[in-house]
Design a protein around this motif. Structure first.
Motif, PDB file in Angstrom:
ATOM      1  N   MET A  45       0.845  -1.199   0.000  1.00 30.58           N
ATOM      2  CA  MET A  45       0.000   0.000   0.000  1.00 30.58           C
ATOM      3  C   MET A  45       0.878   1.246   0.000  1.00 30.58           C
ATOM      4  SD  MET A  45      -2.548   1.005   3.131  1.00 30.58           S
ATOM      5  CE  MET A  45      -3.502   2.516   3.188  1.00 30.58           C
ATOM      6  N   LEU A  46       0.677   2.107  -0.990  1.00 28.94           N
ATOM      7  CA  LEU A  46       1.382   3.381  -1.072  1.00 28.94           C
ATOM      8  C   LEU A  46       0.410   4.472  -0.647  1.00 28.94           C
ATOM      9  CD1 LEU A  46       4.065   4.810  -2.143  1.00 28.94           C
ATOM     10  CD2 LEU A  46       2.677   5.321  -4.177  1.00 28.94           C
ATOM     11  N   THR A  47       0.764   5.221   0.385  1.00 33.61           N
ATOM     12  CA  THR A  47      -0.200   6.163   0.941  1.00 33.61           C
ATOM     13  C   THR A  47       0.507   7.238   1.753  1.00 33.61           C
ATOM     14  OG1 THR A  47      -2.321   6.248   2.124  1.00 33.61           O
ATOM     15  CG2 THR A  47      -0.569   4.917   3.131  1.00 33.61           C
ATOM     16  N   GLN A  48      -0.257   8.212   2.164  1.00 31.79           N
ATOM     17  CA  GLN A  48       0.204   9.210   3.114  1.00 31.79           C
ATOM     18  C   GLN A  48      -0.405   8.866   4.467  1.00 31.79           C
ATOM     19  OE1 GLN A  48       1.255  13.735   2.483  1.00 31.79           O
ATOM     20  NE2 GLN A  48      -0.949  13.483   2.477  1.00 31.79           N
ATOM     21  N   ALA A  49       0.395   8.839   5.501  1.00 26.79           N
ATOM     22  CA  ALA A  49      -0.099   8.514   6.833  1.00 26.79           C
ATOM     23  C   ALA A  49      -0.760   9.731   7.475  1.00 26.79           C
ATOM     24  CB  ALA A  49       1.054   8.031   7.716  1.00 26.79           C
ATOM     25  N   ARG A  50      -1.628   9.470   8.423  1.00 28.76           N
ATOM     26  CA  ARG A  50      -2.192  10.555   9.231  1.00 28.76           C
ATOM     27  C   ARG A  50      -1.052  11.168  10.052  1.00 28.76           C
ATOM     28  NH1 ARG A  50      -7.002  12.440  11.387  1.00 28.76           N
ATOM     29  NH2 ARG A  50      -8.126  11.060   9.966  1.00 28.76           N
ATOM     30  N   SER A  51      -0.927  12.488   9.983  1.00 30.15           N
ATOM     31  CA  SER A  51       0.159  13.171  10.679  1.00 30.15           C
ATOM     32  C   SER A  51      -0.365  14.446  11.313  1.00 30.15           C
ATOM     33  CB  SER A  51       1.284  13.501   9.696  1.00 30.15           C
ATOM     34  OG  SER A  51       2.347  14.170  10.330  1.00 30.15           O
ATOM     35  N   LEU A  52      -0.039  14.642  12.570  1.00 28.93           N
ATOM     36  CA  LEU A  52      -0.475  15.821  13.322  1.00 28.93           C
ATOM     37  C   LEU A  52      -1.986  15.994  13.236  1.00 28.93           C
ATOM     38  CD1 LEU A  52       2.415  18.265  12.360  1.00 28.93           C
ATOM     39  CD2 LEU A  52       2.229  16.810  14.388  1.00 28.93           C
ATOM     40  N   GLY A  53      -2.687  14.874  13.311  1.00 29.47           N
ATOM     41  CA  GLY A  53      -4.146  14.894  13.373  1.00 29.47           C
ATOM     42  C   GLY A  53      -4.859  15.033  12.059  1.00 29.47           C
ATOM     43  N   HIS A  54      -4.140  14.987  10.944  1.00 29.65           N
ATOM     44  CA  HIS A  54      -4.792  15.218   9.643  1.00 29.65           C
ATOM     45  C   HIS A  54      -4.232  14.267   8.602  1.00 29.65           C
ATOM     46  CE1 HIS A  54      -6.795  17.419   6.429  1.00 29.65           C
ATOM     47  NE2 HIS A  54      -5.656  17.470   5.777  1.00 29.65           N
ATOM     48  N   VAL A  55      -5.074  13.883   7.649  1.00 30.39           N
ATOM     49  CA  VAL A  55      -4.613  13.126   6.490  1.00 30.39           C
ATOM     50  C   VAL A  55      -5.504  13.458   5.309  1.00 30.39           C
ATOM     51  CG1 VAL A  55      -6.027  11.068   6.923  1.00 30.39           C
ATOM     52  CG2 VAL A  55      -3.891  10.863   5.629  1.00 30.39           C
ATOM     53  N   PHE A  56      -4.898  13.576   4.151  1.00 31.07           N
ATOM     54  CA  PHE A  56      -5.652  13.688   2.902  1.00 31.07           C
ATOM     55  C   PHE A  56      -4.847  12.987   1.828  1.00 31.07           C
ATOM     56  CE2 PHE A  56      -6.544  15.917  -1.147  1.00 31.07           C
ATOM     57  CZ  PHE A  56      -7.829  15.422  -1.320  1.00 31.07           C
ATOM     58  N   ASN A  57      -5.439  11.964   1.245  1.00 33.52           N
ATOM     59  CA  ASN A  57      -4.767  11.164   0.228  1.00 33.52           C
ATOM     60  C   ASN A  57      -5.471  11.324  -1.113  1.00 33.52           C
ATOM     61  OD1 ASN A  57      -2.428   9.402   0.988  1.00 33.52           O
ATOM     62  ND2 ASN A  57      -3.794   8.919   2.694  1.00 33.52           N
TER      63      ASN A  57
END
Length: 249
Positions: free
Chosen positions: A93-105
């Motif tokens: 899975m290629l993705t952006q992790a949730r960071s500092l309370g936010h995620v948008f992929n």
């Protein structure tokens, strides 16, 4: 067994993303980082660093009422609905992790393997800035190329028509992805993502977070900023056919 390198069994890609709109021509670039993980063996991130990276099933589930499913279970539920069963095959899975309370992929990609390790299919999971999500089931050729009709409202400046041509070769030391949208009147849009792999661990994550602070927030803000610029140029807005309302951002 997780085959990915590094102390966390995951990879971080320092990325350069480029969006090119054909008419009016606009080029949008930004830098960040993406994770390549095995959903069955998510990185064991120590608690002091967890605010910088979290992988939650609800950030990817298409049906958010199925809150008890893992990322892998939710993906398999989707695949089963299309007659695909992986058995013991691995998923990357290629993705952006949730960071500092936010995620948008804007785009998460899953490479789904059969038990012999061959890529059985790929799934492109697309999110828009209005909270909508959609998955495309793809059957790439040996070079990672696949096509699919557009079925989901992404940009308010494009209607839901046309055809995607994607190049999604399984990532290695380099990440090279391309998504091209062709509409009935010709080529409309191309997005590319290029990156270099680093084995994920505490130092790699800290370095990426320092080089790209608030990266998940930046993606959302950049997309909205570009949308405002196009709107100010007078481009017509196409309502989301799922709501028949004109998006507000």
């Amino acid at each position: 067994m997780n085959p990915l390198p590094g102390p966390w069994g995951a990879v971080l890609y320092e990325t350069r993303t480029t969006h090119v709109r054909a008419a009016p021509r606009r080029v949008f670039r930004h830098r960040g980082y993406l994770w390549l993980v095995d959903p069955d063996h998510l990185p064991p991130i120590p608690w002091p660093l967890r605010p910088l990276a979290a992988f939650r099933a609800r950030d990817h589930a298409i049906d958010r009422t199925e809150s008890d499913m893992t990322i892998r279970q939710d993906l398999e539920h989707f695949l089963a609905g299309h007659g695909v069963r992986l058995g013991d095959g691995r998923v990357l899975m290629l993705t952006q992790a949730r960071s500092l309370g936010h995620v948008f992929n804007p785009l998460t990609v899953y490479w789904c393997h059969d038990p012999q390790g061959r890529v059985r299919c790929a799934v492109a999971e697309v999110h828009n800035t209005y909270g909508g999500r959609h998955r495309y089931l793809l059957h790439p050729d040996a070079a990672g190329r696949a096509g699919t009709p557009k079925e989901f409202h992404v940009s308010p400046f494009f209607p839901v028509d046309g055809h995607y041509r994607m190049s999604l070769p399984p990532p290695g030391e380099r990440l090279d992805l391309t998504v091209r949208l062709d509409r009935p009147d010709g080529h409309a849009f191309t997005a590319t993502v290029h990156g270099t792999a680093r084995p994920a661990g505490p130092r790699t994550l800290l370095r990426a977070a320092l080089r790209h602070p608030f990266a998940t927030w930046a993606v959302s803000l950049h997309i909205r900023y570009q949308g405002i610029r196009l709107w100010l140029r007078g481009l017509p807005v196409h309502p989301d056919p799922a709501t028949e309302e004109v998006p507000t951002a």
